[in-house]
Design an enzyme around this catalytic site. Structure first.
Site, mmCIF file in Angstrom:
data_model
loop_
_atom_site.group_PDB
_atom_site.id
_atom_site.type_symbol
_atom_site.label_atom_id
_atom_site.label_comp_id
_atom_site.label_asym_id
_atom_site.label_seq_id
_atom_site.Cartn_x
_atom_site.Cartn_y
_atom_site.Cartn_z
ATOM 1 N N LYS A 176 0.820 -1.220 0.000
ATOM 2 C CA LYS A 176 0.000 0.000 0.000
ATOM 3 C C LYS A 176 0.852 1.267 0.000
ATOM 4 C CE LYS A 176 -4.276 -2.085 1.426
ATOM 5 N NZ LYS A 176 -5.327 -2.274 2.397
ATOM 6 N N ARG A 211 -3.306 -10.265 5.179
ATOM 7 C CA ARG A 211 -3.712 -10.354 3.764
ATOM 8 C C ARG A 211 -2.573 -9.806 2.908
ATOM 9 N NH1 ARG A 211 -6.021 -7.061 -0.075
ATOM 10 N NH2 ARG A 211 -7.605 -8.022 -1.396
HETATM 11 N N1 HH2 Z 1 -7.237 -4.070 0.888
HETATM 12 C C1 HH2 Z 1 -7.529 -4.126 -0.430
HETATM 13 C C2 HH2 Z 1 -8.620 -4.881 -0.876
HETATM 14 N N2 HH2 Z 1 -9.373 -5.602 -0.002
HETATM 15 N N3 HH2 Z 1 -9.819 -6.309 2.198
HETATM 16 C C3 HH2 Z 1 -9.556 -6.272 3.504
HETATM 17 N N4 HH2 Z 1 -10.294 -6.986 4.371
HETATM 18 N N5 HH2 Z 1 -8.515 -5.524 4.008
HETATM 19 C C4 HH2 Z 1 -7.720 -4.776 3.196
HETATM 20 O O1 HH2 Z 1 -6.811 -4.086 3.715
HETATM 21 C C5 HH2 Z 1 -7.990 -4.785 1.785
HETATM 22 C C6 HH2 Z 1 -9.075 -5.575 1.318
HETATM 23 C C7 HH2 Z 1 -6.692 -3.392 -1.421
HETATM 24 O O2 HH2 Z 1 -5.685 -4.212 -1.952
HETATM 25 P P1 HH2 Z 1 -5.753 -4.994 -3.368
HETATM 26 O O3 HH2 Z 1 -6.818 -6.027 -3.342
HETATM 27 O O4 HH2 Z 1 -4.425 -5.494 -3.725
HETATM 28 O O5 HH2 Z 1 -6.063 -3.840 -4.416
HETATM 29 P P2 HH2 Z 1 -7.341 -3.475 -5.254
HETATM 30 O O6 HH2 Z 1 -8.426 -3.113 -4.285
HETATM 31 O O7 HH2 Z 1 -6.878 -2.310 -6.115
HETATM 32 O O8 HH2 Z 1 -7.739 -4.677 -6.072
#
Ligand code: HH2
Length: 300
Positions: A223, A257
């Site tokens: 992040k 995660r």
């Molecule tokens: N962060 C992201 C997405 N989902 N879910 C939970 N529970 N906690 C988090 O911190 C979280 C999440 C963002 O990361 P990523 O899935 O890699 O990115 P994107 O939302 O752009 O697909």
């Protein structure tokens, strides 16, 4: 705290070992890996790779929640998810679906998902019923606003107390509509409507969230707050992310995660060994084993 996480057709003991959830983004536009796994065969192969690296859970997402992202129609999410779930039907690693849509969650659960990772903590009025009715596990995450607007000048009086109070309220609301406490894991939502300073403050005071009585998930992988003010690209944020992960585990996080399962598992094992050692030395000295009671408190 009961540290068992119950979900559809299974459960994980989060007390004995910190678990690692591998991220599989089926999106064209996720912030760090958008488009790499948009084809079902590529996504399924990536999921199997993360499982082979030791992931305890896999989180499949078909809608990016990066700052500024626009919502993706439920039908589009379902079209992205179902072929991948079908290809992973024989995998024994529990799968969660990262969605805020009850319709998407219901279809994904029918196709084999066992947990709903809801970054809006049951904002869709149908979501609670889907979780209660199917016995799915659920992650309730703190998010202020929506991904489209959440980074527009976020402000808090005391971010840790406000996020914890909000999560406690969502947890009670979930239980009132029939979701069992054991189905719930809580997440402070690192990067969701927070500045870098808010994220550091939340991580530093993670021990205070133990008072909520349910295990904590932390998602900080790659992040922006790890970018040293924007200087580092997502692929350069691993070391900072592992440092933050180790501290999160030391302060009580039970699920991490991450995009980088193998590296994260190595960091988690060492952080947990130190946290366990600390607990047993307190116990031997007859002191409280609660990390929370020893968490540094901010001076008023
Ligand atoms: N962060 C992201 C997405 N989902 N879910 C939970 N529970 N906690 C988090 O911190 C979280 C999440 C963002 O990361 P990523 O899935 O890699 O990115 P994107 O939302 O752009 O697909």
């Amino acid at each position: 705290m009961t540290a068992v996480w119950k979900f559809r057709d299974g459960a994980l003991d989060l007390g004995s070992r910190v678990r690692v959830m591998g991220i599989v983004n089926l999106t064209p536009d996720s912030f760090s890996d958008g488009g790499r796994f948009a084809l079902p065969d590529d996504a399924a192969a990536h999921a199997r790779r993360l499982a082979a690296e030791g992931a305890d859970l896999l989180d499949l997402g078909a809608e990016s929640t990066r700052p500024g992202a626009q919502p993706v129609a439920p039908e589009t999410q379902i079209e992205r998810l179902l072929p991948v779930l079908e290809r992973l039907a024989d995998l024994d690693v529990p799968i969660s679906v990262d969605t805020v849509s009850a319709a998407v969650a219901a279809r994904a659960i029918a196709a084999g998902a066992r947990i709903v990772n809801d970054v809006s903590a049951l904002r869709d009025p149908g979501m609670a019923e889907v979780v209660a009715g199917t016995g799915a596990g659920v992650v309730l995450m703190h998010l202020r606003g929506t991904p489209a607007t959440m980074q527009d000048d976020p402000r808090y009086g005391d971010v840790a107390s406000e996020v914890a109070a909000w999560l406690g309220e969502r947890q009670r609301a979930a239980e009132r509509v029939g979701i069992a406490a054991e189905q719930i894991v809580l997440d402070p939502g690192i990067g969701f409507g927070k500045t870098a300073a808010h994220n550091f403050e939340l991580l530093a005071r993670l021990g205070e969230f133990a008072a909520l009585g349910r295990p904590l998930l932390v998602g900080l992988s790659r992040k922006r707050f790890l970018s040293e003010g924007g200087a580092l690209l997502p692929e350069q944020r691993l070391e900072g992310g592992l440092a933050a992960t180790a501290i999160a585990v030391f302060l009580g996080a039970r699920v991490i995660r991450t995009h980088d399962v193998a590296a994260t598992l190595r960091a988690v094992r060492i952080a947990q060994a130190i946290a366990d050692r600390r607990r047993s030395s307190f116990e031997a000295a007859g002191e409280s084993a609660s990390l929370d009671s020893r968490a540094p408190r901010p001076t008023p």
